[in-house]
Design an enzyme around this catalytic site. Structure first.
Site, PDB file in Angstrom:
ATOM      1  N   ARG A   1       0.795  -1.225   0.000  1.00  0.00           N
ATOM      2  CA  ARG A   1       0.000   0.000   0.000  1.00  0.00           C
ATOM      3  C   ARG A   1       0.828   1.276   0.000  1.00  0.00           C
ATOM      4  NH1 ARG A   1      -2.643  -3.922   1.656  1.00  0.00           N
ATOM      5  NH2 ARG A   1      -0.652  -4.371   2.621  1.00  0.00           N
ATOM      6  N   THR A   2       1.819   1.347   0.890  1.00  0.00           N
ATOM      7  CA  THR A   2       2.524   2.626   1.053  1.00  0.00           C
ATOM      8  C   THR A   2       3.259   2.979  -0.241  1.00  0.00           C
ATOM      9  OG1 THR A   2       2.771   2.057   3.369  1.00  0.00           O
ATOM     10  CG2 THR A   2       4.076   3.908   2.564  1.00  0.00           C
TER      11      THR A   2
ATOM     12  N   LYS B   1      26.013  -4.290  -2.296  1.00  0.00           N
ATOM     13  CA  LYS B   1      27.488  -4.325  -2.380  1.00  0.00           C
ATOM     14  C   LYS B   1      28.114  -3.674  -1.167  1.00  0.00           C
ATOM     15  CE  LYS B   1      27.038  -3.280  -7.276  1.00  0.00           C
ATOM     16  NZ  LYS B   1      27.226  -2.136  -8.154  1.00  0.00           N
TER      17      LYS B   1
ATOM     18  N   HIS C   1       5.167   5.950  11.361  1.00  0.00           N
ATOM     19  CA  HIS C   1       4.672   5.795   9.985  1.00  0.00           C
ATOM     20  C   HIS C   1       3.705   6.968   9.760  1.00  0.00           C
ATOM     21  CE1 HIS C   1       3.504   4.106   6.269  1.00  0.00           C
ATOM     22  NE2 HIS C   1       3.055   2.918   6.651  1.00  0.00           N
TER      23      HIS C   1
ATOM     24  N   ARG D   1      11.317   3.790   3.176  1.00  0.00           N
ATOM     25  CA  ARG D   1      10.985   2.840   4.252  1.00  0.00           C
ATOM     26  C   ARG D   1      12.247   2.064   4.561  1.00  0.00           C
ATOM     27  NH1 ARG D   1       5.871  -1.169   4.495  1.00  0.00           N
ATOM     28  NH2 ARG D   1       4.943   0.830   5.100  1.00  0.00           N
TER      29      ARG D   1
HETATM   30  N1   CP Z   1      -0.138   0.107   5.773  1.00  0.00           N
HETATM   31  C1   CP Z   1       1.060  -0.229   5.254  1.00  0.00           C
HETATM   32  O1   CP Z   1       2.095   0.335   5.637  1.00  0.00           O
HETATM   33  O2   CP Z   1       0.995  -1.211   4.327  1.00  0.00           O
HETATM   34  P1   CP Z   1       2.231  -1.726   3.473  1.00  0.00           P
HETATM   35  O3   CP Z   1       3.200  -2.389   4.441  1.00  0.00           O
HETATM   36  O4   CP Z   1       1.673  -2.673   2.453  1.00  0.00           O
HETATM   37  O5   CP Z   1       2.890  -0.533   2.847  1.00  0.00           O
END
Ligand code: CP
Length: 303
Positions: free
Chosen positions: A51-52, A80, A129, A101
């Site tokens: 999603r993110t 590497k 997040h 991320r």
């Molecule tokens: N909600 C969320 O962070 O989903 P993902 O891990 O799929 O990005």
């Protein structure tokens, strides 16, 4: 360079949360834009995501921008041995904004210090997040018509679940929230967040079960037990199925109550809930596109 980042939800003020809500609504009504024309955005995902990453990339495309980056750091020179410092330094030469991320807590703040362009934290370990939180706020605003006086049930992995930490901090900015934490002792909300609420005089309650009190909830925010954060797999096995929300549990809930989940789910929400009008998690994920369009526009001051 004077740049604004989104690393922690506390990097934005309450006024900025409200501005993001307003912009999200605008982009939901007007999704096809050219505000990012001529700009390049990097999405660097050192950890898996559906999603993110995809909603950020959809948001960038809808704004008319171009995307560079990776969804698997093994395909980059990280494999590497290139350091995070050098990766960020390089990418900030190429892009106008970095979305990252990373599994390490604090990595996003470090990236923002190194980068010459704004950085958005798309999740750093069990820490924060914040873009998820802004889409959660937008989802609460859309379904409840307000962000004040919300009785919020946070259920499941409150120890490692970074989305609940950011959401708690954000909702504490609004009038009279009530937090109900539902978790086994092993996954309880960390003390630092409870201390934060006590210092602000905000009410919270801790429960091992929630069947008897579920009728009080305005929002039930379910979370996945974060298998990848456990050092000992035996400990994960003990708690992995601790709460499973089923349709029959929802009969006495408020008519306007809505169920949120940042997703992915494993089995903490039974699929028999999906067709209940109170299930909102798939629409919540869609809201992420509009909220992420709003965040990018705000950080880059796009007019
Ligand atoms: N909600 C969320 O962070 O989903 P993902 O891990 O799929 O990005």
């Amino acid at each position: 360079m004077n740049k604004k980042n989104l690393i922690s939800i506390t990097d934005f003020s309450k006024e900025e949360y409200l501005k993001i809500m307003e912009l999200s609504r605008y982009f939901e009504e007007n999704p096809n834009q050219s505000l990012l024309k001529g700009k390049v955005i990097a999405t660097l995902f050192f950890e898996p995501s559906t999603r993110t990453r995809l909603s950020f990339e959809t948001a960038i495309s809808r704004l008319g921008g171009k995307i560079i980056g990776f969804s698997d750091s093994n395909s980059s020179s990280v494999s590497k041995g290139e350091t995070l410092h050098d990766t960020i330094k390089m990418v900030s030469n190429y892009a106008d904004l970095i979305i990252m991320r990373h599994p390490l807590e604090g990595s996003a703040r470090y990236a923002a210090e190194v980068s010459d362009v704004p950085v958005i934290n798309a999740g750093d370990g069990a820490n924060q997040h914040p873009s998820q939180t802004l889409l959660d706020l937008y989802s609460i605003m859309k379904t409840q018509g307000k962000l004040d006086n919300i009785n919020l049930f946070l259920v499941g992995d409150l120890k490692y679940g970074r989305t609940v930490h950011s959401l708690l901090m954000a909702m504490s900015q609004f009038e009279n929230p009530i937090f109900n934490f539902v978790a086994p002792p092993e996954l309880a909300m960390p003390d630092e967040y409870k201390l934060f609420l006590r210092q602000k005089g905000i009410r919270y309650f801790e429960h091992l079960e929630f069947n008897d009190i579920i009728n009080q909830a305005d929002i039930i925010y379910m979370t996945r037990v974060q298998k990848e954060r456990f050092i000992d797999p035996v400990e994960y096995e003990k708690v992995k199925n601790v709460y499973i929300l089923k349709n029959e549990m929802l009969a006495q809930t408020k008519p306007n109550m809505r169920i949120l989940h940042p997703l992915p789910r494993i089995n903490e929400i039974h699929t028999n809930v999906d067709s209940n009008p109170k299930a909102y998690y798939f629409t919540q994920a869609l809201n992420g596109v509009y909220t992420r369009m709003a965040i990018i526009s705000h950080l880059l001051n796009l007019k």
